[in-house]
Design a protein around this motif. Structure first.
Motif, PDB file in Angstrom:
ATOM      1  N   UNK A  26       0.832  -1.208   0.000  1.00 17.85           N
ATOM      2  CA  UNK A  26       0.000   0.000   0.000  1.00 17.85           C
ATOM      3  C   UNK A  26       0.866   1.256   0.000  1.00 17.85           C
ATOM      4  N   UNK A  27       1.983   1.214   0.708  1.00 20.67           N
ATOM      5  CA  UNK A  27       2.884   2.365   0.745  1.00 20.67           C
ATOM      6  C   UNK A  27       3.413   2.665  -0.658  1.00 20.67           C
ATOM      7  N   UNK A  28       3.864   1.633  -1.363  1.00 21.95           N
ATOM      8  CA  UNK A  28       4.401   1.829  -2.704  1.00 21.95           C
ATOM      9  C   UNK A  28       3.313   2.275  -3.685  1.00 21.95           C
ATOM     10  N   UNK A  29       2.092   1.768  -3.500  1.00 22.13           N
ATOM     11  CA  UNK A  29       1.002   2.123  -4.413  1.00 22.13           C
ATOM     12  C   UNK A  29       0.692   3.604  -4.372  1.00 22.13           C
ATOM     13  N   UNK A  30       0.792   4.204  -3.186  1.00 28.41           N
ATOM     14  CA  UNK A  30       0.442   5.619  -3.066  1.00 28.41           C
ATOM     15  C   UNK A  30       1.646   6.541  -3.172  1.00 28.41           C
ATOM     16  N   UNK A  31       2.855   5.981  -3.071  1.00 24.02           N
ATOM     17  CA  UNK A  31       4.054   6.802  -2.887  1.00 24.02           C
ATOM     18  C   UNK A  31       4.281   7.785  -4.031  1.00 24.02           C
ATOM     19  N   UNK A  32       4.257   7.279  -5.271  1.00 22.16           N
ATOM     20  CA  UNK A  32       4.575   8.142  -6.410  1.00 22.16           C
ATOM     21  C   UNK A  32       3.641   9.322  -6.536  1.00 22.16           C
ATOM     22  N   UNK A  33       2.335   9.068  -6.434  1.00 21.53           N
ATOM     23  CA  UNK A  33       1.356  10.142  -6.584  1.00 21.53           C
ATOM     24  C   UNK A  33       1.402  11.109  -5.406  1.00 21.53           C
ATOM     25  N   UNK A  34       1.623  10.588  -4.202  1.00 19.24           N
ATOM     26  CA  UNK A  34       1.621  11.440  -3.010  1.00 19.24           C
ATOM     27  C   UNK A  34       2.783  12.420  -3.008  1.00 19.24           C
ATOM     28  N   UNK A  35       3.962  11.977  -3.446  1.00 21.30           N
ATOM     29  CA  UNK A  35       5.096  12.916  -3.459  1.00 21.30           C
ATOM     30  C   UNK A  35       5.062  13.825  -4.677  1.00 21.30           C
ATOM     31  N   UNK A  36       4.283  13.465  -5.707  1.00 22.05           N
ATOM     32  CA  UNK A  36       4.213  14.308  -6.900  1.00 22.05           C
ATOM     33  C   UNK A  36       3.538  15.640  -6.595  1.00 22.05           C
ATOM     34  N   UNK A  37       2.501  15.617  -5.765  1.00 26.89           N
ATOM     35  CA  UNK A  37       1.756  16.848  -5.458  1.00 26.89           C
ATOM     36  C   UNK A  37       2.651  17.886  -4.782  1.00 26.89           C
ATOM     37  N   UNK A  38       3.358  17.557  -3.697  1.00 25.61           N
ATOM     38  CA  UNK A  38       4.264  18.567  -3.123  1.00 25.61           C
ATOM     39  C   UNK A  38       5.403  18.943  -4.072  1.00 25.61           C
ATOM     40  N   UNK A  39       5.843  17.991  -4.900  1.00 26.41           N
ATOM     41  CA  UNK A  39       6.897  18.282  -5.877  1.00 26.41           C
ATOM     42  C   UNK A  39       6.448  19.379  -6.830  1.00 26.41           C
ATOM     43  N   UNK A  40       5.178  19.341  -7.243  1.00 22.68           N
ATOM     44  CA  UNK A  40       4.652  20.320  -8.193  1.00 22.68           C
ATOM     45  C   UNK A  40       4.325  21.654  -7.538  1.00 22.68           C
ATOM     46  N   UNK A  41       3.989  21.626  -6.268  1.00 29.22           N
ATOM     47  CA  UNK A  41       3.488  22.832  -5.605  1.00 29.22           C
ATOM     48  C   UNK A  41       4.520  23.529  -4.725  1.00 29.22           C
ATOM     49  N   UNK A  42       5.696  22.926  -4.586  1.00 27.52           N
ATOM     50  CA  UNK A  42       6.724  23.551  -3.767  1.00 27.52           C
ATOM     51  C   UNK A  42       6.626  23.244  -2.292  1.00 27.52           C
ATOM     52  N   UNK A  43       5.736  22.347  -1.901  1.00 27.25           N
ATOM     53  CA  UNK A  43       5.640  21.939  -0.507  1.00 27.25           C
ATOM     54  C   UNK A  43       6.640  20.828  -0.224  1.00 27.25           C
TER      55      UNK A  43
END
Length: 456
Positions: A26-43
């Motif tokens: 479950x951690x790997x399934x959500x990992x890519x998408x979850x870190x993409x949002x802060x990556x795009x927004x500067x968080x």
């Protein structure tokens, strides 16, 4: 409908060895998408992981441990976060996010008191579908810019890496099976990262520095201090005073997005109910799941992370593995929190080239737009009906075109733009135009809960 071939029920506790493996999935399934949002927004990606895990634990508590759902960073808030950051900085984003979470709480109270029918009249598929399309297509320029531009200039090398990353992610989505079939986004990011290393566009100085600290630790205390680092939390009343950044403008940017994410939440709950053979909308109740989602978003806002929402990726894991244990979900949440405090992981995330994330984003943002189209198709919404055509067309052009309304109230400039404006106008049009019934379609997901067997 009942769950077939169930491996583990909602409240079953797995053996430790299986528990860890299932939670890592479950951690790997959500990992890519979850870190993409802060990556795009500067968080901060580290804060996003911590707030994701903490929000999920809160969600499980509020839903009485009866809904196996994981919550991660919401894509719907990407553009509002970027706009709000430009207007009021990260503190303003956090205040707006907290207000959006409060909307969830208020809605949960109203559903508990008056039922669900009134909400469905406000947010039928003819409104929600086009707004979701706007979310995906509105982010398309961001994905392309990340994929092919460096400091505003075109780079053929970066674009080639982005396309390679995209190709690997697509291949993984279509052809990988079992565990690897659950994590095509993560596989794409890792593969793109490796290609970028050979291409010489990865800045590994932060990773090297973090590793040197670990390798040169002279004592157990030094080793612990070099591995575990405090994420860059943005805390109210510590780093900023909420009332000083609170404004009508921030509320206008962030709060309307809750209308879209709430509709997505309802859809996720119905899919999850059918997958698990439980009617989660009735027991423990939609009011509890919506409240849990809102509290998770408010927790994220007081830590400095992006708003949270239930994740389709993790529902996919449940559907494939047939392991519905909330203890597995809770284990994934604890792992996510732990990852957020491990410094070298944070440095690795920070070193991912924008071309890699851009390549993955091309697919992810397209999938978001396509899911809005799918909502219209699945609910059999007839766009041959003039009123449906009008509602969807206006939402699409206003949202993607970037229309805005700017007014001055008591010396304060309030601006409602893009997706938020499109959502508001879409709701109003749907309520005032005749023939509202056609906006639900002939197979509305909002009317399908009778197909799910009530939990006994």
């Amino acid at each position: 409908m009942t769950a077939k071939n169930m491996v583990m029920d909602v409240n079953e506790v797995p053996k430790l060895s299986k528990w860890i493996i299932f939670s890592i999935q479950h951690l790997f399934a959500m990992f890519g998408a979850t870190i993409l949002v802060p990556f795009l927004t500067g968080l901060s990606p580290a804060v996003a992981l911590v707030s994701s895990g903490t929000g999920t634990l809160a969600y499980l508590l509020i839903t009485k441990g009866k809904i196996p759902a994981y919550l991660g960073s919401s894509f719907a808030f990407i553009t509002p976060i970027i706009v709000a950051t430009e207007a009021s900085g990260v503190p303003g984003v956090m205040v707006g996010s907290f207000l959006a979470g409060l909307v969830y709480g208020l809605l949960a109270l109203l559903i508990g008191a008056f039922g669900l029918d009134w909400l469905m009249k406000v947010l039928p598929p003819i409104v929600v579908g086009p707004v979701i399309i706007v979310i995906g297509l509105g982010l398309a320029p961001t994905a392309i810019d990340m994929a092919m531009n460096v400091d505003g200039s075109y780079s053929g090398k970066h674009f080639a890496i982005a396309i390679a990353t995209l190709a690997i992610t697509i291949i993984g989505s279509l052809f990988f099976k079992g565990f690897f079939g659950l994590i095509p986004i993560l596989i794409g990011i890792v593969s793109g990262y490796i290609i970028s290393l050979f291409a010489g566009i990865v800045d590994t100085s932060g990773v090297s520095a973090a590793w040197d600290k670990i390798a040169n630790a002279g004592s157990v205390g030094d080793l612990f201090g070099s591995i575990f680092l405090m994420p860059d939390f943005v805390l109210p009343f510590v780093h900023y005073a909420p009332f000083e950044v609170l404004s009508l403008n921030i509320a206008a940017i962030m709060v309307p997005v809750a209308a879209v994410t709430i509709a997505e939440h309802i859809g996720d709950q119905m899919v999850l109910s059918k997958v698990a053979g439980r009617n989660f909308i009735k027991k423990p109740g939609l009011h509890r799941s919506i409240l849990g989602d809102g509290v998770a978003t408010m927790i994220a806002s007081v830590l400095g992370g992006p708003p949270n929402t239930t994740y389709g990726e993790n529902i996919g894991v449940l559907a494939i593995t047939r392991v519905f244990s909330v203890f597995v979900i809770g284990g994934a949440a604890v792992l996510a929190i732990s990852f957020g405090f491990i410094g070298i992981i944070t440095e690795v995330i920070a070193s991912i080239p924008t071309a890699v994330m851009g390549g993955v984003s091309i697919l992810l943002f397209g999938i978001i737009a396509s899911s809005g189209l799918r909502m219209l198709i699945d609910n059999q919404v007839d766009l041959g009906e003039k009123r449906n055509l009008i509602v969807s067309s206006v939402i699409l052009v206003i949202g993607i075109g970037g229309a805005l309304v700017r007014v001055n109230v008591a010396g304060v400039t309030i601006e409602v733009a893009g997706m938020a404006l499109a959502t508001i106008i879409g709701i109003v049009l749907n309520l005032v135009l005749p023939g509202k019934e056609s906006g639900f379609g002939n197979g509305s997901m909002f009317q399908a809960d009778e197909e799910v067997e009530t939990e006994k």
